[in-house]
Design a protein around this motif. Structure first.
Motif, PDB file in Angstrom:
ATOM      1  N   VAL A 105      -3.007 -13.751 -11.101  1.00 58.93           N
ATOM      2  CA  VAL A 105      -3.514 -14.110  -9.718  1.00 58.93           C
ATOM      3  C   VAL A 105      -3.701 -12.446  -9.312  1.00 58.93           C
ATOM      4  O   VAL A 105      -4.988 -12.282  -8.739  1.00 58.93           O
ATOM      5  CB  VAL A 105      -2.397 -14.610  -8.689  1.00 58.93           C
ATOM      6  N   THR A 106      -2.933 -11.499  -9.551  1.00 51.16           N
ATOM      7  CA  THR A 106      -3.269 -10.262  -9.217  1.00 51.16           C
ATOM      8  C   THR A 106      -4.509  -9.644  -9.970  1.00 51.16           C
ATOM      9  O   THR A 106      -5.405  -8.967  -9.108  1.00 51.16           O
ATOM     10  CB  THR A 106      -1.889  -9.347  -9.484  1.00 51.16           C
ATOM     11  N   VAL A 107      -4.633  -9.946 -11.273  1.00 54.40           N
ATOM     12  CA  VAL A 107      -5.759  -9.374 -11.869  1.00 54.40           C
ATOM     13  C   VAL A 107      -7.054 -10.078 -11.209  1.00 54.40           C
ATOM     14  O   VAL A 107      -8.205  -9.349 -11.084  1.00 54.40           O
ATOM     15  CB  VAL A 107      -5.722  -9.829 -13.275  1.00 54.40           C
ATOM     16  N   VAL A 108      -7.260 -11.364 -10.995  1.00 56.27           N
ATOM     17  CA  VAL A 108      -8.326 -11.929 -10.403  1.00 56.27           C
ATOM     18  C   VAL A 108      -8.642 -11.515  -8.810  1.00 56.27           C
ATOM     19  O   VAL A 108      -9.786 -11.141  -8.501  1.00 56.27           O
ATOM     20  CB  VAL A 108      -7.810 -13.575 -10.254  1.00 56.27           C
ATOM     21  N   ILE A 109      -7.646 -11.240  -8.094  1.00 57.02           N
ATOM     22  CA  ILE A 109      -7.875 -10.610  -6.806  1.00 57.02           C
ATOM     23  C   ILE A 109      -8.265  -9.246  -6.755  1.00 57.02           C
ATOM     24  O   ILE A 109      -9.347  -8.723  -6.143  1.00 57.02           O
ATOM     25  CB  ILE A 109      -6.393 -10.551  -5.985  1.00 57.02           C
ATOM     26  N   MET A 110      -7.618  -8.307  -7.936  1.00 56.06           N
ATOM     27  CA  MET A 110      -8.173  -6.911  -7.868  1.00 56.06           C
ATOM     28  C   MET A 110      -9.604  -6.946  -8.381  1.00 56.06           C
ATOM     29  O   MET A 110     -10.437  -6.201  -8.085  1.00 56.06           O
ATOM     30  CB  MET A 110      -7.196  -6.330  -8.858  1.00 56.06           C
ATOM     31  N   THR A 111      -9.993  -7.764  -9.426  1.00 55.23           N
ATOM     32  CA  THR A 111     -11.265  -7.923 -10.094  1.00 55.23           C
ATOM     33  C   THR A 111     -12.355  -8.191  -8.901  1.00 55.23           C
ATOM     34  O   THR A 111     -13.339  -7.517  -8.926  1.00 55.23           O
ATOM     35  CB  THR A 111     -11.483  -8.693 -11.130  1.00 55.23           C
ATOM     36  N   CYS A 112     -12.095  -9.280  -8.158  1.00 52.83           N
ATOM     37  CA  CYS A 112     -12.925  -9.632  -7.015  1.00 52.83           C
ATOM     38  C   CYS A 112     -12.984  -8.594  -6.156  1.00 52.83           C
ATOM     39  O   CYS A 112     -14.377  -8.325  -5.397  1.00 52.83           O
ATOM     40  CB  CYS A 112     -12.316 -10.810  -6.493  1.00 52.83           C
ATOM     41  N   LEU A 113     -11.824  -7.998  -5.483  1.00 48.80           N
ATOM     42  CA  LEU A 113     -12.126  -6.688  -4.585  1.00 48.80           C
ATOM     43  C   LEU A 113     -13.083  -5.652  -5.240  1.00 48.80           C
ATOM     44  O   LEU A 113     -13.645  -5.004  -4.578  1.00 48.80           O
ATOM     45  CB  LEU A 113     -10.690  -6.530  -4.206  1.00 48.80           C
ATOM     46  N   PHE A 114     -12.613  -5.337  -6.547  1.00 48.44           N
ATOM     47  CA  PHE A 114     -13.500  -4.403  -7.295  1.00 48.44           C
ATOM     48  C   PHE A 114     -14.970  -4.487  -6.930  1.00 48.44           C
ATOM     49  O   PHE A 114     -15.748  -3.504  -6.741  1.00 48.44           O
ATOM     50  CB  PHE A 114     -12.692  -4.256  -8.627  1.00 48.44           C
ATOM     51  N   TRP A 115     -15.447  -5.812  -7.253  1.00 50.00           N
ATOM     52  CA  TRP A 115     -16.737  -5.890  -7.254  1.00 50.00           C
ATOM     53  C   TRP A 115     -17.420  -6.130  -5.918  1.00 50.00           C
ATOM     54  O   TRP A 115     -18.669  -6.083  -5.585  1.00 50.00           O
ATOM     55  CB  TRP A 115     -17.000  -7.514  -7.939  1.00 50.00           C
ATOM     56  N   ALA A 137      -7.180  -2.745   0.239  1.00 49.22           N
ATOM     57  CA  ALA A 137      -6.727  -4.187  -0.122  1.00 49.22           C
ATOM     58  C   ALA A 137      -6.478  -4.105  -1.564  1.00 49.22           C
ATOM     59  O   ALA A 137      -5.710  -4.656  -2.129  1.00 49.22           O
ATOM     60  CB  ALA A 137      -7.475  -5.341   0.582  1.00 49.22           C
ATOM     61  N   TYR A 138      -7.476  -3.469  -2.174  1.00 48.82           N
ATOM     62  CA  TYR A 138      -7.446  -3.658  -3.693  1.00 48.82           C
ATOM     63  C   TYR A 138      -6.158  -2.975  -4.182  1.00 48.82           C
ATOM     64  O   TYR A 138      -5.475  -3.208  -5.099  1.00 48.82           O
ATOM     65  CB  TYR A 138      -8.760  -2.745  -4.152  1.00 48.82           C
ATOM     66  N   ILE A 139      -5.847  -1.725  -3.296  1.00 45.34           N
ATOM     67  CA  ILE A 139      -4.812  -0.716  -3.787  1.00 45.34           C
ATOM     68  C   ILE A 139      -3.300  -1.538  -3.311  1.00 45.34           C
ATOM     69  O   ILE A 139      -2.228  -1.564  -4.259  1.00 45.34           O
ATOM     70  CB  ILE A 139      -4.587   0.577  -3.264  1.00 45.34           C
ATOM     71  N   LEU A 140      -3.554  -2.074  -2.416  1.00 47.66           N
ATOM     72  CA  LEU A 140      -2.247  -3.080  -1.959  1.00 47.66           C
ATOM     73  C   LEU A 140      -1.934  -4.276  -2.944  1.00 47.66           C
ATOM     74  O   LEU A 140      -0.684  -4.476  -3.022  1.00 47.66           O
ATOM     75  CB  LEU A 140      -2.323  -3.302  -0.447  1.00 47.66           C
ATOM     76  N   SER A 141      -2.709  -4.844  -3.406  1.00 46.86           N
ATOM     77  CA  SER A 141      -2.699  -5.934  -4.359  1.00 46.86           C
ATOM     78  C   SER A 141      -1.864  -5.308  -5.635  1.00 46.86           C
ATOM     79  O   SER A 141      -1.123  -5.987  -6.014  1.00 46.86           O
ATOM     80  CB  SER A 141      -4.085  -6.406  -4.835  1.00 46.86           C
ATOM     81  N   TRP A 142      -2.451  -4.406  -6.053  1.00 45.02           N
ATOM     82  CA  TRP A 142      -1.810  -3.571  -7.370  1.00 45.02           C
ATOM     83  C   TRP A 142      -0.303  -3.252  -7.045  1.00 45.02           C
ATOM     84  O   TRP A 142       0.522  -3.402  -7.680  1.00 45.02           O
ATOM     85  CB  TRP A 142      -2.824  -2.630  -7.845  1.00 45.02           C
ATOM     86  N   THR A 184      10.126   1.516  -7.743  1.00 40.29           N
ATOM     87  CA  THR A 184      10.181   0.730  -6.378  1.00 40.29           C
ATOM     88  C   THR A 184       9.970   1.495  -5.121  1.00 40.29           C
ATOM     89  O   THR A 184       9.261   1.215  -4.205  1.00 40.29           O
ATOM     90  CB  THR A 184      11.587   0.064  -6.450  1.00 40.29           C
ATOM     91  N   GLY A 185      10.837   2.802  -5.343  1.00 37.35           N
ATOM     92  CA  GLY A 185      10.207   3.672  -4.098  1.00 37.35           C
ATOM     93  C   GLY A 185       8.853   4.190  -4.006  1.00 37.35           C
ATOM     94  O   GLY A 185       8.267   4.274  -2.971  1.00 37.35           O
ATOM     95  N   TYR A 186       8.321   4.271  -5.199  1.00 33.12           N
ATOM     96  CA  TYR A 186       6.849   4.616  -5.291  1.00 33.12           C
ATOM     97  C   TYR A 186       5.965   3.725  -4.703  1.00 33.12           C
ATOM     98  O   TYR A 186       5.144   3.751  -3.842  1.00 33.12           O
ATOM     99  CB  TYR A 186       6.416   4.796  -6.923  1.00 33.12           C
ATOM    100  N   ALA A 187       6.325   2.459  -5.058  1.00 34.40           N
ATOM    101  CA  ALA A 187       5.658   1.092  -4.531  1.00 34.40           C
ATOM    102  C   ALA A 187       5.648   0.991  -3.034  1.00 34.40           C
ATOM    103  O   ALA A 187       4.835   0.943  -2.381  1.00 34.40           O
ATOM    104  CB  ALA A 187       5.900  -0.073  -5.065  1.00 34.40           C
ATOM    105  N   LEU A 188       6.918   1.221  -2.615  1.00 39.52           N
ATOM    106  CA  LEU A 188       7.162   1.288  -1.303  1.00 39.52           C
ATOM    107  C   LEU A 188       6.473   2.171  -0.421  1.00 39.52           C
ATOM    108  O   LEU A 188       5.833   2.070   0.653  1.00 39.52           O
ATOM    109  CB  LEU A 188       8.471   1.218  -0.748  1.00 39.52           C
ATOM    110  N   TYR A 189       6.440   3.457  -0.956  1.00 45.36           N
ATOM    111  CA  TYR A 189       5.755   4.635  -0.204  1.00 45.36           C
ATOM    112  C   TYR A 189       4.206   4.267  -0.270  1.00 45.36           C
ATOM    113  O   TYR A 189       3.572   4.752   0.594  1.00 45.36           O
ATOM    114  CB  TYR A 189       6.136   6.137  -1.249  1.00 45.36           C
ATOM    115  N   ARG A 190       3.664   3.978  -1.402  1.00 50.34           N
ATOM    116  CA  ARG A 190       2.240   3.740  -1.399  1.00 50.34           C
ATOM    117  C   ARG A 190       1.855   2.875  -0.517  1.00 50.34           C
ATOM    118  O   ARG A 190       0.798   2.921  -0.066  1.00 50.34           O
ATOM    119  CB  ARG A 190       2.179   3.241  -2.949  1.00 50.34           C
TER     120      ARG A 190
END
Length: 383
Positions: A105-115, A137-142, A184-190
């Motif tokens: 699901v994440t790959v599909v969302i990111m690919t769609c947002l990328f295009w 949104a692309y960054i947050l999906s990842w 986990t801290g990196y993801a929360l900060y990002r």
């Protein structure tokens, strides 16, 4: 994308060295495959940061910024493989299916947002994407997938650390827990930074400072995770290498003794599983062959071999090798008047393996060939 520092290039080189060195482990079971996928995913993700490589990917794909997508998808694969490794230590495979579904699901969302998002012409995608809705949104999906998967991985590695009895494995799992926790801290900060950046606006110090800070946290997590994987996997890798060495030693003996229709060696087995099967097959074959041996033949063989000045251990192994090779030449229906009854083999797998390795070392030696040539194999006359 910014040009990586010398330290980053060293990390990339180390990751690729480990990845190539562990290619053989792809046939060693799902845990080893997961480790390889995690290391290789990290290596690809870091490699794409190198500007000439990112540019080459753009040229090959014919799409500006394609290197960004490749880098992030490789990172997703690495995180998914790490989570898969953590899940393999549990009793259920439900989490594995959920992880794969989440990854898809994440790959599909990111690919769609990328295009759909505007191409960002900058040296660092994250710097220039901050504050842009679709790019955010692309960054947050990842980031969301990363955060969920790596947090669950930390919990599972912590549980495995508590249950593990091997000190080296425990040490590696502890490093993995720390690395995943920092991840986990990196993801929360990002997520917090890019969310706030979109809602509030640019900070006074600019985006580069905060993005670079998150990168430092990410690299620390990656180094700890890579180190944890290497430490925790060292005992298993060492055991598989030892099993491969034993398999090479036993291979001539296995091929000569075990009938082709008795060899159960399906593909996909780990070296340790193959070795265990070979030991059982050799043990059963040797047991059947000894039924054809007359006990009086044992003394003749041993007396002939004693002329070669063998050590007591080599003499015992050479005697057994000679008897087995003689038994191979006899019809399966032979029933000697005085059957040879060797001492029972140990039920301990390690001792069985040691005995077979001794047998393999003398299987085709000059002493054994001499015994086969000069020992009278005729049965003792009945009295």
């Amino acid at each position: 994308m910014s040009e990586p520092s010398a330290a980053e290039l060293v990390v990339v080189a180390a990751l690729w060295i480990v990845s190539v060195a562990r290619v053989h482990a792809l046939h060693s079971g799902p845990a080893h495959r997961a480790v390889w996928a995690a290391i290789t995913g990290l290596a690809v993700s870091m490699t794409v940061r190198v500007e000439p490589i990112a540019h080459a990917i753009d040229q090959l794909a014919g799409v500006h910024g394609a290197g960004v997508l490749v880098k992030h998808l490789a990172g997703l694969v690495a995180v998914a493989a790490l989570f898969d490794l953590a899940v393999l230590g549990t009793a259920t495979h439900v989490r594995r299916r959920i992880s794969l579904a989440g990854l898809a699901v994440t790959v599909v969302i990111m690919t769609c947002l990328f295009w759909t998002m505007p191409r960002v012409d900058s040296e660092d995608f994250a710097d220039q994407a901050a504050g842009k809705p679709i790019a955010t949104a692309y960054i947050l999906s990842w980031t969301v997938y990363l955060g969920v998967a790596i947090t669950l991985s930390a919990r599972l590695f912590r549980r495995a650390h508590r249950a593990s009895r091997h000190r080296v494995v425990r040490a590696g799992q502890l490093v993995l827990v720390v690395g995943c926790s920092i991840g986990t801290g990196y993801a929360l900060y990002r997520a917090a930074y890019f969310g706030a950046r979109l809602a509030v606006g640019p900070p006074s110090r600019g985006d580069i400072f905060y993005v670079d800070l998150s990168d430092d946290i990410k690299y620390l997590a990656m180094l700890l995770i890579a180190a944890g994987l290497a430490i925790a996997g060292a005992p298993g890798t060492r055991a598989n290498l030892r099993a491969r060495r034993h398999l090479r030693t036993l291979n001539p003996l296995w091929h000569d003794l075990v009938p082709a229709d008795h060899r159960l060696d399906p593909p996909g087995l780990s070296p340790r599983e193959r070795l265990s099967r070979h030991v059982v097959e050799l043990h059963d074959t040797i047991h059947d062959l000894y039924r054809r041996i007359d006990e009086h033949l044992v003394d003749r063989v041993r007396d002939r071999l004693a002329t070669h000045g063998l050590t007591s251990q080599d003499l015992a192994a050479a005697t057994e090798a000679s008897l087995l090779r003689i038994a191979q030449a006899l019809p399966p229906t032979v029933t000697p008047a005085a059957p040879y009854a060797p001492s029972p083999t140990s039920p301990n797998p390690s001792e069985r393996l040691a005995r077979l390795l001794d047998l393999a070392h003398v299987w085709d030696t000059t002493a054994v060939r001499d015994a086969l040539t000069h020992v009278n194999t005729a049965p003792e006359p009945h009295r």
